[in-house]
Motif scaffolding. Structure first.
Motif, PDB file in Angstrom:
ATOM      1  N   SER A   1      29.741  37.762  44.452  1.00 15.34           N
ATOM      2  CA  SER A   1      29.690  36.439  45.079  1.00 15.34           C
ATOM      3  C   SER A   1      30.792  35.512  44.592  1.00 15.34           C
ATOM      4  O   SER A   1      31.179  34.591  45.315  1.00 15.34           O
ATOM      5  CB  SER A   1      28.326  35.791  44.835  1.00 15.34           C
TER       6      SER A   1
ATOM      7  N   LYS B   1      31.911  33.922  47.957  1.00 15.20           N
ATOM      8  CA  LYS B   1      31.550  32.501  48.073  1.00 15.20           C
ATOM      9  C   LYS B   1      32.791  31.614  47.968  1.00 15.20           C
ATOM     10  O   LYS B   1      32.903  30.610  48.677  1.00 15.20           O
ATOM     11  CB  LYS B   1      30.527  32.129  46.995  1.00 15.20           C
TER      12      LYS B   1
ATOM     13  N   ASN C   1      34.515  31.827  51.219  1.00 14.27           N
ATOM     14  CA  ASN C   1      33.663  31.471  52.351  1.00 14.27           C
ATOM     15  C   ASN C   1      33.533  32.627  53.337  1.00 14.27           C
ATOM     16  O   ASN C   1      33.712  32.476  54.553  1.00 14.27           O
ATOM     17  CB  ASN C   1      34.194  30.226  53.063  1.00 14.27           C
TER      18      ASN C   1
END
Length: 274
Positions: free
Chosen positions: A222, A226, A229
């Motif tokens: 992640s 993240k 995006n």
């Protein structure tokens, strides 16, 4: 810098790649992807063909908030697959991703070569003694709490300093028991925020002072998707970028979902060292 795997000396001064075979239904990226023995064997063959030195098999998802799996269920998932792979590919160096000593013992006795413990022996008091008895290489990771609670334990005064102290204490415990081949894993994503993961990567070279090989497992995590995006499924490019950084900062093993791309990272970075 070598480790002894079933009588084979593996030279980690040249970085190696560990391919991931998740046999859990709920892993964050490939959970449930390999549903039957044929698919697992095909995936293993592909990773070996692409250049994996090790195959890491896990039957207990360690993603944040993962479901608890009983020891019996974990053993029933993992042991038949270890035997299956070694029957088909006898020379495979299998790493067992478990924090339970009984699982480790059964799998090593079935022919696996390494133990990969996310808890560094803290979740099973028998683990270090078991590793010492088995005399196999041991990967110890930095984590606080357990997979279900680890993201509640990200309050560090000095992240790297506290991690270095953690490894110093755990390495002293392994040394006392006569465990010689120990690999450290900083544990990206385990009890660390996104910002702390990047701080850790930025300062990764400081872990060279421990003078043990270092495994880095950053693949499709992640901290990548993240930040960009996107999703784990679209995080291969970001994974390759950060794997390259990790190699430049001293990683000896890359634990990855995508072996071919990781092997390419190793080859290119090695040319820069020549």
């Amino acid at each position: 810098m070598t480790i002894n795997c079933k009588g084979n000396l593996i030279d980690l001064s040249s970085p190696k790649v560990m391919g991931i075979l998740n046999i859990t239904p709920d892993s964050f990226y490939d959970g449930g992807q390999h549903k039957n023995e044929k698919q697992m064997l095909q995936h293993t063959e592909n990773m070996l063909t692409d250049g994996a030195t090790f195959i890491d098999i896990g039957a207990y998802s360690s993603r944040p908030n993962a479901d608890h799996v009983s020891e019996t269920d974990e053993l029933n998932r993992i042991l038949p697959i270890v035997k299956l792979i070694l029957k088909e590919f006898p020379n495979t160096l299998i790493s067992i991703d478990t924090f339970r000593s009984a699982i480790a013992k059964h799998c090593i006795e079935a022919g696996a070569a390494l133990i990969n413990d996310i808890s560094a022996g803290k979740l099973d008091t028998e683990m270090l003694k078991t590793v010492a008895d088995l005399q196999v290489p041991y990967i110890m990771m930095h984590m606080r709490g357990e997979p279900q609670t680890m993201q509640n334990h990200t309050d560090y005064d000095n992240l790297v300093k506290e991690m270095l102290f953690y490894f110093s204490e755990r390495l002293a415990a392994t040394k006392q028991l006569g465990i010689t081949d120990v690999i450290i894993d900083p544990g990206f994503g385990f009890a660390k925020t996104l910002e702390q993961n990047f701080e850790l990567l930025n300062k990764l070279e400081l872990f060279k002072m421990i003078e043990h090989p270092m495994l880095v497992g950053i693949s499709r995590k992640s901290m990548i998707y993240k930040t960009l995006n996107t999703t784990a499924q679209h995080a291969l490019n970001g994974t390759s970028v950060l794997n390259t950084v990790a190699l430049q900062k001293g990683a000896s093993i890359l634990r990855v979902h995508d072996v071919k791309e990781a092997v390419e990272c190793v080859k290119l970075v090695e040319l820069l060292r020549a």
